[in-house]
Design an enzyme around this catalytic site. Structure first.
Site, PDB file in Angstrom:
ATOM      1  CG  ASN A   6      22.579 -51.612  42.594  1.00  0.00           C
ATOM      2  OD1 ASN A   6      23.169 -50.551  42.436  1.00  0.00           O
ATOM      3  ND2 ASN A   6      22.972 -52.511  43.469  1.00  0.00           N
ATOM      4  CG  HIS A   9      27.859 -49.428  38.833  1.00  0.00           C
ATOM      5  ND1 HIS A   9      28.961 -49.306  39.660  1.00  0.00           N
ATOM      6  CD2 HIS A   9      27.513 -50.732  38.868  1.00  0.00           C
ATOM      7  CE1 HIS A   9      29.276 -50.496  40.148  1.00  0.00           C
ATOM      8  NE2 HIS A   9      28.405 -51.365  39.694  1.00  0.00           N
ATOM      9  CG  HIS A  42      26.544 -52.306  48.438  1.00  0.00           C
ATOM     10  ND1 HIS A  42      27.213 -53.400  47.950  1.00  0.00           N
ATOM     11  CD2 HIS A  42      26.903 -52.233  49.757  1.00  0.00           C
ATOM     12  CE1 HIS A  42      27.939 -53.960  48.910  1.00  0.00           C
ATOM     13  NE2 HIS A  42      27.765 -53.262  50.017  1.00  0.00           N
ATOM     14  NE  ARG A  44      30.916 -52.320  47.113  1.00  0.00           N
ATOM     15  CZ  ARG A  44      31.459 -53.508  47.376  1.00  0.00           C
ATOM     16  NH1 ARG A  44      32.385 -53.635  48.300  1.00  0.00           N
ATOM     17  NH2 ARG A  44      31.086 -54.573  46.713  1.00  0.00           N
ATOM     18  NE  ARG A  48      34.347 -50.240  46.057  1.00  0.00           N
ATOM     19  CZ  ARG A  48      34.568 -51.545  45.904  1.00  0.00           C
ATOM     20  NH1 ARG A  48      34.109 -52.152  44.828  1.00  0.00           N
ATOM     21  NH2 ARG A  48      35.236 -52.241  46.790  1.00  0.00           N
ATOM     22  CD  GLU A  69      23.040 -54.849  47.157  1.00  0.00           C
ATOM     23  OE1 GLU A  69      24.278 -54.726  47.093  1.00  0.00           O
ATOM     24  OE2 GLU A  69      22.344 -55.155  46.196  1.00  0.00           O
ATOM     25  CB  THR A  99      30.569 -56.568  42.107  1.00  0.00           C
ATOM     26  OG1 THR A  99      29.189 -56.594  42.483  1.00  0.00           O
ATOM     27  CG2 THR A  99      30.916 -57.865  41.393  1.00  0.00           C
ATOM     28  CB  THR A 100      28.318 -58.669  46.349  1.00  0.00           C
ATOM     29  OG1 THR A 100      27.932 -57.319  46.589  1.00  0.00           O
ATOM     30  CG2 THR A 100      28.111 -59.493  47.589  1.00  0.00           C
ATOM     31  CD  GLU A 150      19.562 -59.824  45.980  1.00  0.00           C
ATOM     32  OE1 GLU A 150      19.270 -58.895  46.776  1.00  0.00           O
ATOM     33  OE2 GLU A 150      20.297 -59.657  44.987  1.00  0.00           O
ATOM     34  CG  HIS A 190      25.837 -60.574  41.799  1.00  0.00           C
ATOM     35  ND1 HIS A 190      26.870 -60.708  40.900  1.00  0.00           N
ATOM     36  CD2 HIS A 190      26.279 -59.709  42.737  1.00  0.00           C
ATOM     37  CE1 HIS A 190      27.877 -59.976  41.292  1.00  0.00           C
ATOM     38  NE2 HIS A 190      27.553 -59.342  42.406  1.00  0.00           N
ATOM     39  CG  HIS A 213      27.812 -53.650  35.483  1.00  0.00           C
ATOM     40  ND1 HIS A 213      28.019 -54.209  34.245  1.00  0.00           N
ATOM     41  CD2 HIS A 213      28.772 -52.707  35.632  1.00  0.00           C
ATOM     42  CE1 HIS A 213      29.074 -53.643  33.681  1.00  0.00           C
ATOM     43  NE2 HIS A 213      29.546 -52.728  34.513  1.00  0.00           N
TER      44      HIS A 213
HETATM   45  N1  PXP Z   1      22.209 -58.174  44.443  1.00  0.00           N
HETATM   46  C1  PXP Z   1      23.243 -57.991  45.286  1.00  0.00           C
HETATM   47  C2  PXP Z   1      23.146 -58.541  46.651  1.00  0.00           C
HETATM   48  C3  PXP Z   1      24.382 -57.270  44.878  1.00  0.00           C
HETATM   49  O1  PXP Z   1      25.402 -57.105  45.736  1.00  0.00           O
HETATM   50  C4  PXP Z   1      24.431 -56.734  43.584  1.00  0.00           C
HETATM   51  C5  PXP Z   1      25.609 -55.921  43.155  1.00  0.00           C
HETATM   52  O2  PXP Z   1      25.603 -54.722  43.844  1.00  0.00           O
HETATM   53  C6  PXP Z   1      23.318 -56.936  42.747  1.00  0.00           C
HETATM   54  C7  PXP Z   1      22.225 -57.688  43.187  1.00  0.00           C
HETATM   55  C8  PXP Z   1      23.278 -56.401  41.359  1.00  0.00           C
HETATM   56  O3  PXP Z   1      24.251 -57.050  40.601  1.00  0.00           O
HETATM   57  P1  PXP Z   1      24.593 -56.528  39.154  1.00  0.00           P
HETATM   58  O4  PXP Z   1      25.203 -55.171  39.311  1.00  0.00           O
HETATM   59  O5  PXP Z   1      25.559 -57.548  38.629  1.00  0.00           O
HETATM   60  O6  PXP Z   1      23.306 -56.479  38.389  1.00  0.00           O
END
Ligand code: PXP
Length: 241
Positions: A6, A9, A42, A44, A48, A69, A99-100, A150, A190, A213
Site C-alpha cells: 500500500n 503514505h 486508498h 479517500r 488526504r 481501497e 486509518t481504517t 480481506e 492492517h 504503514h
Molecule cells: N488493509 C486495509 C483494508 C486498510 O484499510 C489498510 C490501511 O490503509 C491496510 C490494509 C494497510 O494497513 P497498514 O497501513 O497498517 O499496513
C-alpha cells in the site's frame, strides 16, 4: 503468501509540501520490481493522500494488480468502473479516523451492497470486502457475492502476550478456512509489520497480505526495494519452517 504494497503514505509525505516528490507511482514501480504481487491505494473522500490523478497514473503503470481501497459511495463506484483496477476493496470510512478502524459491517448495508457490487463486477473488477475474521461476516460476504475477503488483522497486531497472539491467529485461521469453504479467496491486512508478520505468515489459507504503514516507514530509511525484499524474506522464511 504474497505481498501487496500500500503506497498511500508516499503520497502523505508528498502532500506535506504539496509538491511532486516523493511520487507514489515511482514507489509502486520499485515495489513491483522488488517482488510485490500488487499495489494498493486508498482513494479517500478527503483525498488526504492518494489523489485522482495518482490513481489514473497507477492504472497506466501497475502491471501486477491494482487494488483500489474505497468507501461504498456513488462517487467511488463511478471512479472504479472508469479506472478499472483489477480489484476493489470496500472499507468503512470515517472522516476523522487516522486509518481504517474496523471491518465493513455487511449486515447493516447488505441490500445496498448487493446492488452496489453488481455493476463493478460486470465491469470486470473483482470485489473484496474488508471484514472482521468471524463466521457471520464471512457468511454474509459470500451471500452478498464478494469474490474475496480481506480479514482484518488490526486486533492481532495489537496483541502483546503469546497466548493472546496465538488465540487471534487461530481465530483468523478458522475464518480463513471457513471463507475458502464458502468459495471466497482470502487475503489479510492492517497493522502488520516486520515482527508480527513472522507468526502470521504461517497461516497457509491466506494468499496475500496487504501492508502499508510499516513498510513505507521502513522504506523512508532504507528504500522501498530493501523494505519490500526484507518483508518477503520474512514471509518466505517463516513459511518454510
Ligand atoms: N488493509 C486495509 C483494508 C486498510 O484499510 C489498510 C490501511 O490503509 C491496510 C490494509 C494497510 O494497513 P497498514 O497501513 O497498517 O499496513
Amino acid at each position: 503468501m504474497q505481498l501487496a504494497v500500500n503506497i498511500d503514505h508516499i503520497a502523505t509525505l508528498r502532500n506535506a509540501r504539496n509538491e511532486q516528490q516523493p511520487d507514489p507511482v515511482t514507489a509502486a514501480m520499485i515495489a513491483e520490481l522488488a517482488g510485490a504481487s500488487g499495489i494498493v491505494c486508498h482513494l479517500r473522500e478527503d483525498r488526504r493522500h492518494i489523489r485522482d490523478r495518482d490513481l489514473e497514473r497507477l492504472r497506466e503503470t501497475v502491471t501486477t494488480k491494482l487494488d483500489l481501497e474505497m468507501a461504498m459511495t456513488e462517487e467511488m463506484q463511478q471512479i472504479a468502473i472508469r479506472t478499472k483496477p483489477e480489484l476493489i476493496t470496500l472499507v468503512p470510512e470515517k472522516r476523522q479516523e487516522l486509518t481504517t478502524e474496523g471491518g465493513f459491517n455487511i449486515a447493516l448495508h447488505y441490500d445496498r451492497l448487493v446492488e452496489y457490487i453488481k455493476p463493478v463486477q460486470e465491469a470486470g473488477i473483482e470485489v473484496s470486502l474488508f471484514i472482521e475474521p468471524d463466521k457471520q461476516a464471512v457468511t454474509l460476504a459470500a451471500e452478498a457475492g464478494a469474490d474475496l475477503v480481506e480479514l482484518h488483522t488490526g486486533p492481532y497486531s495489537l496483541k502483546k502476550k503469546a497466548g493472546d497472539i496465538n488465540a487471534e491467529i487461530n481465530r483468523i485461521r478458522t475464518a480463513a478456512i471457513f471463507a475458502r469453504e464458502n468459495g471466497l479467496r482470502v487475503v489479510a491486512g492492517h497493522g502488520l509489520n516486520y515482527y508480527n508478520i513472522i507468526p502470521f505468515s504461517r497461516i497457509e489459507e491466506i494468499e496475500e497480505v496487504s501492508i502499508g504503514h510499516a513498510l513505507i516507514a521502513r522504506a523512508s530509511l532504507v528504500g522501498i526495494e530493501s523494505a519490500v525484499k526484507e518483508m518477503l524474506r520474512l514471509i518466505n522464511n517463516s513459511r518454510s519452517k
